[in-house]
Design a protein around this motif. Structure first.
Motif, PDB file in Angstrom:
ATOM      1  N   GLY A  31       0.820  -1.197   0.000  1.00  5.94           N
ATOM      2  CA  GLY A  31       0.000   0.000   0.000  1.00  5.94           C
ATOM      3  C   GLY A  31       0.860   1.255   0.000  1.00  5.94           C
ATOM      4  O   GLY A  31       2.008   1.237   0.455  1.00  5.94           O
ATOM      5  N   TYR A  32       0.300   2.333  -0.501  1.00  9.73           N
ATOM      6  CA  TYR A  32       1.055   3.596  -0.553  1.00  9.73           C
ATOM      7  C   TYR A  32       1.424   4.068   0.845  1.00  9.73           C
ATOM      8  O   TYR A  32       2.584   4.398   1.116  1.00  9.73           O
ATOM      9  CB  TYR A  32       0.225   4.661  -1.279  1.00  9.73           C
ATOM     10  CG  TYR A  32       0.842   6.037  -1.233  1.00  9.73           C
ATOM     11  CD1 TYR A  32       1.921   6.350  -2.039  1.00  9.73           C
ATOM     12  CD2 TYR A  32       0.348   7.011  -0.355  1.00  9.73           C
ATOM     13  CE1 TYR A  32       2.498   7.613  -1.991  1.00  9.73           C
ATOM     14  CE2 TYR A  32       0.915   8.270  -0.301  1.00  9.73           C
ATOM     15  CZ  TYR A  32       1.992   8.570  -1.121  1.00  9.73           C
ATOM     16  OH  TYR A  32       2.569   9.802  -1.067  1.00  9.73           O
ATOM     17  N   ALA A  33       0.449   4.086   1.752  1.00 14.73           N
ATOM     18  CA  ALA A  33       0.704   4.583   3.105  1.00 14.73           C
ATOM     19  C   ALA A  33       1.682   3.692   3.863  1.00 14.73           C
ATOM     20  O   ALA A  33       2.438   4.172   4.718  1.00 14.73           O
ATOM     21  CB  ALA A  33      -0.609   4.694   3.884  1.00 14.73           C
ATOM     22  N   GLY A  34       1.684   2.403   3.558  1.00 21.60           N
ATOM     23  CA  GLY A  34       2.539   1.470   4.281  1.00 21.60           C
ATOM     24  C   GLY A  34       3.942   1.337   3.725  1.00 21.60           C
ATOM     25  O   GLY A  34       4.731   0.527   4.226  1.00 21.60           O
ATOM     26  N   ILE A  49      11.652   1.937  -0.707  1.00 21.35           N
ATOM     27  CA  ILE A  49      11.719   2.061  -2.166  1.00 21.35           C
ATOM     28  C   ILE A  49      13.163   2.163  -2.614  1.00 21.35           C
ATOM     29  O   ILE A  49      13.591   1.490  -3.563  1.00 21.35           O
ATOM     30  CB  ILE A  49      10.918   3.287  -2.642  1.00 21.35           C
ATOM     31  CG1 ILE A  49       9.438   3.124  -2.309  1.00 21.35           C
ATOM     32  CG2 ILE A  49      11.097   3.499  -4.154  1.00 21.35           C
ATOM     33  CD1 ILE A  49       8.604   4.380  -2.532  1.00 21.35           C
ATOM     34  N   ALA A  50      13.924   2.998  -1.922  1.00 20.96           N
ATOM     35  CA  ALA A  50      15.333   3.192  -2.285  1.00 20.96           C
ATOM     36  C   ALA A  50      16.112   1.884  -2.125  1.00 20.96           C
ATOM     37  O   ALA A  50      16.922   1.526  -2.994  1.00 20.96           O
ATOM     38  CB  ALA A  50      15.947   4.286  -1.419  1.00 20.96           C
ATOM     39  N   GLY A  89      10.001  13.309  -3.566  1.00 19.94           N
ATOM     40  CA  GLY A  89       9.398  12.556  -2.483  1.00 19.94           C
ATOM     41  C   GLY A  89       8.406  11.506  -2.936  1.00 19.94           C
ATOM     42  O   GLY A  89       8.156  11.314  -4.124  1.00 19.94           O
ATOM     43  N   LYS A  90       7.823  10.823  -1.959  1.00 20.48           N
ATOM     44  CA  LYS A  90       6.916   9.712  -2.242  1.00 20.48           C
ATOM     45  C   LYS A  90       5.640  10.178  -2.940  1.00 20.48           C
ATOM     46  O   LYS A  90       5.137   9.510  -3.846  1.00 20.48           O
ATOM     47  CB  LYS A  90       6.573   8.984  -0.932  1.00 20.48           C
ATOM     48  CG  LYS A  90       5.818   7.675  -1.159  1.00 20.48           C
ATOM     49  CD  LYS A  90       5.643   6.892   0.138  1.00 20.48           C
ATOM     50  CE  LYS A  90       4.610   7.503   1.034  1.00 20.48           C
ATOM     51  NZ  LYS A  90       4.189   6.599   2.133  1.00 20.48           N
ATOM     52  N   GLY A  91       5.116  11.322  -2.517  1.00 19.25           N
ATOM     53  CA  GLY A  91       3.916  11.848  -3.157  1.00 19.25           C
ATOM     54  C   GLY A  91       4.139  12.170  -4.617  1.00 19.25           C
ATOM     55  O   GLY A  91       3.289  11.879  -5.471  1.00 19.25           O
ATOM     56  N   GLY A  92       5.278  12.757  -4.922  1.00 15.41           N
ATOM     57  CA  GLY A  92       5.602  13.067  -6.316  1.00 15.41           C
ATOM     58  C   GLY A  92       5.804  11.812  -7.136  1.00 15.41           C
ATOM     59  O   GLY A  92       5.497  11.785  -8.342  1.00 15.41           O
ATOM     60  N   HIS A 133      18.040  10.169  -4.514  1.00 20.99           N
ATOM     61  CA  HIS A 133      17.615  10.036  -5.907  1.00 20.99           C
ATOM     62  C   HIS A 133      16.101  10.219  -6.033  1.00 20.99           C
ATOM     63  O   HIS A 133      15.615  10.801  -7.007  1.00 20.99           O
ATOM     64  CB  HIS A 133      18.003   8.659  -6.454  1.00 20.99           C
ATOM     65  CG  HIS A 133      19.455   8.526  -6.773  1.00 20.99           C
ATOM     66  ND1 HIS A 133      20.237   7.523  -6.255  1.00 20.99           N
ATOM     67  CD2 HIS A 133      20.260   9.265  -7.567  1.00 20.99           C
ATOM     68  CE1 HIS A 133      21.480   7.644  -6.715  1.00 20.99           C
ATOM     69  NE2 HIS A 133      21.516   8.703  -7.513  1.00 20.99           N
ATOM     70  N   ILE A 134      15.354   9.702  -5.057  1.00 21.98           N
ATOM     71  CA  ILE A 134      13.897   9.829  -5.093  1.00 21.98           C
ATOM     72  C   ILE A 134      13.501  11.293  -4.944  1.00 21.98           C
ATOM     73  O   ILE A 134      12.598  11.782  -5.620  1.00 21.98           O
ATOM     74  CB  ILE A 134      13.255   8.961  -3.999  1.00 21.98           C
ATOM     75  CG1 ILE A 134      13.585   7.483  -4.245  1.00 21.98           C
ATOM     76  CG2 ILE A 134      11.749   9.186  -3.932  1.00 21.98           C
ATOM     77  CD1 ILE A 134      13.097   6.539  -3.170  1.00 21.98           C
TER      78      ILE A 134
END
Length: 216
Positions: free
Chosen positions: A25-28, A34-35, A51-54, A44-45
């Motif tokens: 899930g996105y929130a989890g 991810i990195a 960030g995660k939202g982007g 890099h993200i």
């Protein structure tokens, strides 16, 4: 010399995000997870996506840009053929697009059910375009005498549900129905069934079916 490795890193981040957003899930999912999966640096993200939202915004927007392009390319064929042939081709090409991007399809369709600023923007841009093109094709089919008159929004709801359900309920399909939507044959078989539905729902006169150009 450094451009290709950087592009590779960006793609690895995207692949890692798709996998983790689907499985946890996105929130989890954290940026660090991810990195780590992408074998990249957290920086890099931030550099590529802020960030995660982007990152989620990029995935959803990128998916729908390709999705709408599939519809637009077929919509342009209305000047050369009848509406039923064009709508049939739109359905086939969407099925192929979803299959080619099946993990991302699953993620995007699930996220669209969540009320957020991002999804509201998607609704007012990409999904509004989708509605315009599909409604225009159906309306033309009615004018041409191929399609029966009906409440077009209801027809669009049914069409979208049939197109998207395999990617919203993959576990149900594989574990209960024993259908494997990731297999190449699935698109061909499912398209044949959708054509039967399309004809029964829309055609004004079933005898017209044989006069229409078949889409293979």
């Amino acid at each position: 010399m450094t451009q290709q490795p950087l592009r590779d890193t960006k793609q690895k981040i995207l692949n890692a995000a798709i996998y983790l957003f689907n499985s946890k899930g996105y929130a989890g999912t954290s940026v660090r997870e991810i990195a780590n999966r992408a074998n990249a640096n957290v920086a890099h993200i931030s550099y590529y996506f802020k960030g995660k939202g982007g990152l989620l915004e990029y995935l959803v927007s990128h998916y729908y840009e390709g999705y709408i392009q599939v519809i637009e390319e077929n919509y342009s064929l209305l000047k050369y053929g009848n509406a039923h042939t064009v709508l049939s081709k739109i359905i086939l090409d969407i099925l192929n697009y979803q299959h080619e991007n099946r993990q991302l399809s699953r993620l995007v369709y699930r996220e669209v059910t969540v009320d957020s600023v991002l999804i509201r923007e998607v609704m007012t841009t990409y999904l509004t375009k989708e509605k315009y093109y599909i409604k225009s094709v159906i309306d033309q089919g009615i004018e041409e005498g191929y399609y029966r008159k009906g409440f077009v929004p209801h027809m669009i709801i049914q069409l979208r549900s049939l197109l998207h359900t395999p990617y919203l309920q993959p576990q149900y399909m594989s574990e209960v129905l024993h259908i494997q939507p990731h297999e190449a044959y699935f698109v061909h078989q499912y398209y044949k069934e959708l054509k039967i539905w399309l004809n029964s729902l829309l055609l004004e006169n079933q005898s017209l079916e044989g006069k229409l150009v078949a889409v293979r």
